[in-house]
Design an enzyme around this catalytic site. Structure first.
Site, PDB file in Angstrom:
ATOM      1  CG  LEU A   1      36.336  19.382  40.122  1.00 27.40           C
ATOM      2  CD1 LEU A   1      36.672  20.665  39.401  1.00 27.40           C
ATOM      3  CD2 LEU A   1      36.526  18.197  39.184  1.00 27.40           C
TER       4      LEU A   1
ATOM      5  NE  ARG B   1      39.662  18.040  29.833  1.00 27.13           N
ATOM      6  CZ  ARG B   1      38.654  17.818  30.675  1.00 27.13           C
ATOM      7  NH1 ARG B   1      37.572  17.193  30.274  1.00 27.13           N
ATOM      8  NH2 ARG B   1      38.732  18.208  31.933  1.00 27.13           N
TER       9      ARG B   1
ATOM     10  CD  GLU C   1      32.241  22.848  32.696  1.00 29.24           C
ATOM     11  OE1 GLU C   1      33.437  23.044  32.955  1.00 29.24           O
ATOM     12  OE2 GLU C   1      31.813  22.648  31.559  1.00 29.24           O
TER      13      GLU C   1
ATOM     14  CB  ALA D   1      42.907   5.757  28.833  1.00 29.56           C
TER      15      ALA D   1
ATOM     16  CG  HIS E   1      40.394  20.142  36.015  1.00 28.57           C
ATOM     17  ND1 HIS E   1      40.108  19.329  37.089  1.00 28.57           N
ATOM     18  CD2 HIS E   1      39.503  19.808  35.038  1.00 28.57           C
ATOM     19  CE1 HIS E   1      39.093  18.535  36.776  1.00 28.57           C
ATOM     20  NE2 HIS E   1      38.716  18.793  35.540  1.00 28.57           N
TER      21      HIS E   1
END
Lengths: 251, 117, 605, 136
Positions: C243, C389, C246, C16, C354
């Site tokens: 992690l 989210r 996904e 960002a 997370h």
């Protein structure tokens, strides 16, 4: 996996500029389990034994590139090197070779940052492309050409493995060359002509003596030695053929 | 940024390295072991007349010249870099000595081969 | 003290922050940008994102689908006008990334490829193998090098914002290598410091993810919004919390309990199909999957491992060749860290913290209530994630709102009057004294690591996957106690050069305050929604009382003040949040509801 | 914290003896050292043609040196050096070549090395056969 009360000795080469004139070794005894990395060993020291020990780390999963250090004289990421592989011997940990030591296991990496800047590591398009034109087409084969070189995490293990960089830090070195090559190979890019003078220069690829250790230690299989040596051939052919084919000559 | 003139030396180094990697060993074996000892090849092979005939033929002459010159350029390039590696950074001096001796050797080979006729 | 005069200062140089810096530089090359990061930009935690970034591209997909997946996924706690803007700009930003060199994975014809992702109805996740965040971060960082107006302050640790005349006018940093302070004057400031996952013990986050920016804004009176919503990712490495993306499930991985049974079908996510079906089973949203793990554990159907209970992520049926191509990093992670060959053996996984859904309160222009202060990325609460989210929305968020923040901050900087440098310098000097005091006068007996561990433990006890009022109360009490003990913190290292002990102490101070904001928000939300699930009589969603945002406001050493703000609902009325076969039915019901709303004029296209 | 003035004092380590510190570097120095063998053999050939140019007597004198068992032994050492050079040269080769794509897949490093070594073997056989035919 938890094997009880094993302990391992971690010997850290320490350097505190405000009190040491030269680095000194310090030993710590660390209890460990078989799934503990060298980084976790250092974190144990920092938390439990000695808050003054300094080192860089973040992601713990070999992608952020922070925790490169010499572990038993081999450049490695501390987060993916495991204490079990050294036990029962002492693990010797030292700041990455060939860089000035800022403090303890922290190196000064300004030189690399300047080199990264110098290679123009961004797409230089032939002509500006509007967003409305959508993406460039790039087949999987075209992507494969450069993908390997784009995987560099800037961990600097390759520089610590390169004696030529150690002997002469003007040498652009393996990591920056891999990224330079990555952009030259990208079919979206037309900036090769702007980058090649760096390859041809006295600081360029011909400092490399094909030791090959940079590629051995690369945790991401980037093979920077390949990038450097392909560019030797390119640079040499340009050197001899530049008068025949005027384009691409170095001023 | 100054352009490096290393390609000249690097190209000679590479050519010599490749040539010596491909056939260096067999040449050493033929001229230094097999023929002189007479075990794998006849000793006759190295007789004056035989060697002279080989060296007078344009192909033999060229072959010898290329081998001697490129082997020299290959090795001096490596030696120059090794000097740097072990901490002898004589710069221009070492460069002159290394590449100078290769050049001298090359000229000497040319001279000898031309004299053979 | 060194000083630097910037037009826009950006704190944080991850995805960002970098996107914002480029946006400022492109909007006006004359604006001077100070890009401040406590690490080198390429170390920022964006680097660890694996799966991908959402952006509608397929012809049978639509912005409306992306909108509904996001709003329903967030359990209707989203700012719907902001979500509208978001989904409309995702694909454009992904194309922008492509133009800047991001090596997106491709289809054979050379167009970019998309993969399915949890909670998403249609495939719209752009990816670069399983290193999407890495590639996006490096692309942004390397691209940023071509703008001479971006002045980087690498390894500069921000200790405070400078606020004067009711607007933010700069920041104070410690140069980590030298221990010297820098006074950075700026007409506007963007905070882009990422999340705060490290306040929990088992988490997927890097060591740097300590909520610094949230605390900086919070201390200056900017409310933190929806902080109780902390995302547990269902497939993480036991012990370390690392992690497994996904995308493992997007590519067809199964979750199995100790009987080898795909247990998700017991939790309203079925029926179980052999191939991945969007928004069903393993492709359900993260909160539901993590909750299912908790229930399996209660039923004794998890597997006992050295680091506690686990379930199995089974990728064996995908085969080594496919796994090496699509999930190379996952393959290596399993091999190196667990000694498991995922083509041969299932990977043991469990949920870990997370993502922080909440953050610095900002509007759709990324502007906070404090004039001149903007925020983007995980540290902010722009309103697109609601109570949960969806995977692959955050990488898109970085770009879409990084750009907005940059452009808005640039606009503000150009219009703002110059500040009073002398007054600001005095403030900066006071900040320096405070920060230095922490080291010099630290004769107390409290160890940094002890306080940090106690904080993480109490957060896990009180603010885990399922929550209880009394436990949350204990956590709030404990955090108040830890904040008191923090006054007596002992910084062992007294030196100036690269004193990480000092920085850890400052970070701990930030973390304790952010953790308290989370716990207090959680305690006060007496319902279950998204990632906030209670077991003590508030097990259902309560739209009548809690269809609103939590706002926590700092009040010094005291417990922060909790208030509530409205949720912007444009055209998606709260409905049953369902997945699997039940989700299909709910979709139909919702469509009918929306039609009704549209008929009454609730929505502009 | 108290003293002012720059506290940074980066320490630069010496490169002294770097190549002794890692087996990989020792091997590197050894294979670089094969240059001495190549140089020696080039000099032997240079002396040979010089003697040849000086006439039959000079050549025969030199031939006596060449056929001396000690000189043959020296050549055996040279042979070992050359063989090691061949081995290491083709081991590094994969790192120096651009990717070679055959049948849609990148040719592996091991294949490149093996091809190089095979080429050396074939070239050597051809040279030996020519030498043998010239001798007869």
């Amino acid at each position: 996996m938890n094997t009880g009360n094993k302990v391992i000795t971690i010997e850290v080469l320490r350097y505190r500029p405000e009190q040491d004139t030269a680095p000194v070794a310090q030993e710590y005894i660390v209890p460990f389990t078989d799934d503990m990395s060298v980084l976790q060993g250092l974190q144990y020291i920092k938390d439990e034994l000695d808050g003054t020990l300094s080192f860089r780390w973040s992601c713990r999963m070999a992608i952020c590139g922070s925790c490169g250090m010499m572990i038993d004289s081999v450049p490695k990421l501390a987060c993916q090197t495991f204490l079990r592989d050294f036990y029962p011997n002492t693990v010797r940990v030292e700041a990455l070779a060939h860089f000035p030591i800022e403090r303890d296991l922290v190196i000064v990496m300004d030189d690399f940052m300047e080199k990264l800047d110098s290679i123009k590591p961004y797409i230089i398009p032939e002509k500006p492309r509007a967003l409305s034109e959508g993406e460039y087409l790039q087949t999987p084969a075209e992507r494969d050409l450069y993908e390997q070189f784009s995987s560099c995490i800037n961990c600097l293990l390759c520089y610590a493995a390169c004696p030529q960089y150690g002997l002469n830090s003007n040498f652009i070195g393996p990591g920056a060359m891999a990224l330079l090559h990555r952009y030259n190979l990208d079919n979206r890019d037309s900036g090769k002509e702007q980058r090649m003078p760096l390859v041809h220069a006295e600081e360029g690829v011909f400092n490399c003596t094909a030791v090959g250790y940079c590629s051995e230690v690369c945790p991401k299989k980037v093979d920077p030695a390949n990038a450097v040596n392909i560019n030797k051939t390119e640079s040499a052919s340009d050197y001899f053929l530049r008068f025949v084919t005027p384009k691409g000559a170095c001023k | 940024m100054k352009r490096s003139n290393a390609p000249i030396f690097w190209a000679l180094f590479g050519a010599g390295g490749m040539l010596s990697a491909l056939i260096g060993a067999v040449l050493v074996f033929i001229t230094g072991i097999a023929a002189p000892s007479g075990t794998f090849l006849p000793r006759e092979m190295l007789s004056y007349s035989n060697v002279l005939a080989f060296s007078q033929h344009w192909a033999g002459k060229g072959f010898l010249f290329i081998i001697i010159a490129l082997f020299l350029w290959h090795s001096v390039h490596r030696i120059f870099h090794t000097l740097h590696d072990i901490g002898i950074h004589a710069g221009t001096g070492a460069k002159l000595i290394c590449y100078g001796s290769a050049l001298t050797g090359t000229l000497a080979a040319a001279y000898a081969l031309l004299r053979i006729g | 003290m060194e000083s630097f005069k910037a037009d826009v200062a950006i704190i944080g140089a991850g995805g960002a922050g970098l996107r914002a810096a480029i946006a400022v530089a492109e909007s006006d090359p004359a604006l001077k940008i100070a890009l401040i990061s406590k690490v080198y930009p390429m170390r920022s935690h964006t680097v660890a994102a694996e799966g991908g970034a959402a952006g509608v591209v397929l012809s049978h997909d639509s912005l409306e689908h992306h909108f509904h997946d996001t709003v329903a996924g967030g359990d209707w706690l989203c700012e719907q006008d902001v979500v509208d803007y978001f989904v409309a700009h995702c694909a454009e930003e992904m194309v922008q990334m492509e133009h800047w060199g991001c090596p997106w994975s491709r289809k054979p014809d050379g167009h970019i490829n998309v993969r399915p992702f949890g909670g998403m109805k249609i495939e719209r996740t752009w990816f670069a193998a399983d290193k999407t965040g890495f590639h996006m971060l490096h692309t942004l960082f390397q691209t940023s090098l071509q703008y001479p107006s971006i002045k980087r302050f690498d390894e500069h640790f921000c200790v405070d914002l400078l606020v004067e005349d009711a607007r933010v006018q700069g920041a104070v940093t410690i140069g980590i290598a030298s221990g010297e302070f820098t006074f950075i004057e700026a007409r506007s400031v963007i905070i882009a410091t990422g999340g705060a996952g490290r306040v929990f013990r088992e988490n997927t986050n890097g060591g740097i993810v300590t909520g610094d920016g949230m605390a900086l804004a919070y201390r200056h009176g900017v409310p933190l919004r929806d902080m109780e919503f902390v995302q547990y990712h269902p497939t993480c490495m036991p012990g370390t919390g690392l992690l497994f993306t996904e995308a493992c499930r997007g590519e067809g991985g199964f979750l199995l309990n100790k009987d080898g049974y795909r247990y998700l079908q017991d939790y309203g996510l079925g029926p179980a199909q052999p191939k991945p079906v969007n928004k069903a089973m393993e492709l359900g949203p993260r909160d539901r999957l993590s909750q299912a793990f908790w229930h399996e554990q209660q039923k004794g159907r998890t597997i006992e491992g050295p680091h506690g209970p686990v379930v199995h992520l089974d990728l064996r049926h995908l085969g080594e060749k496919y796994l090496r191509e699509r999930l190379p990093q996952i393959y290596e992670l399993a091999e190196q860290f667990l000694g498991v060959d995922p083509a041969q053996t299932p990977i043991p996984v469990r949920p870990a913290v997370h993502y922080t859904m909440g953050g610095i309160l900002v509007d759709g222009n990324c502007a906070s209530p404090l004039a001149g202060l903007y925020a983007a990325g995980e540290c902010s609460s722009v309103g697109i994630h609601g109570a949960n989210r969806l995977g692959s929305n955050s990488l898109s968020e970085l770009c879409v709102f990084g750009k907005v923040a940059g452009e808005e901050a640039a606009k503000f900087a150009k219009a703002a009057a110059p500040g009073n440098s002398e007054v600001l310098r005095k403030q900066a000097e006071a900040t320096q004294q405070r920060a230095t005091h922490l080291v010099q006068n630290s004769k107390g007996g409290e160890r940094i690591s002890v306080l940090r561990r106690e904080m993480a433990q109490t957060m896990e006890q009180g603010c885990g996957i399922y929550r209880m009022g009394d436990e949350m109360q204990r956590t709030c009490d404990k955090l108040a106690e830890l904040r008191q003990r923090f006054v007596h913190i002992n910084v062992q290292d007294k030196s100036r050069v690269f004193n990480t002990d000092w920085l850890l102490a400052i970070e701990l101070g930030y973390q304790l305050e952010v953790a308290q904001a989370m716990a207090v928000s959680a305690l006060n939300r007496r319902e279950s929604r998204g990632a906030h699930q209670r077991l003590d009589g508030f097990t259902e969603r309560d739209d009548a009382n809690y269809l609103k945002h939590t706002l926590v406001t700092y009040s010094g050493a005291d417990t922060p003040v909790v208030s509530y703000g409205p949720v912007k609902i444009t055209h998606s009325q709260p409905a049953v949040r369902a997945y699997g076969a039940a989700g299909e039915k709910a979709d139909a019901d919702r469509a009918a509801l929306d039609e009704k709303a549209a008929a009454t004029g609730g929505r502009s296209a | 914290m108290s003293a002012r003035g720059p506290a940074r004092r980066p320490f630069v380590r010496s490169m002294e003896g770097w190549w002794r510190k890692n087996p990989y570097f020792i091997e590197y120095m050894v294979h670089e050292g094969t240059a001495l063998f190549v140089a020696a053999y080039a000099l032997i050939l240079l002396i040979s043609i010089t003697c040849l140019a000086r006439g039959e007597a000079a050549w025969n004198q030199w031939l006596a040196v060449l056929t001396n068992p000690l000189c043959i032994f020296v050549h055996v050492l040279l042979l070992v050096g050359f063989l090691y050079h061949t081995w290491t040269w083709f081991n590094i080769m994969p790192r120096t070549l651009p990717p070679i794509i055959m049948n849609g897949a990148r040719v592996t490093a091991a294949t490149i090395t093996r091809t190089g070594l095979a080429a050396a073997l074939i070239a050597s056989l051809i040279i030996f056969i020519i030498a043998a035919s010239l001798a007869s």
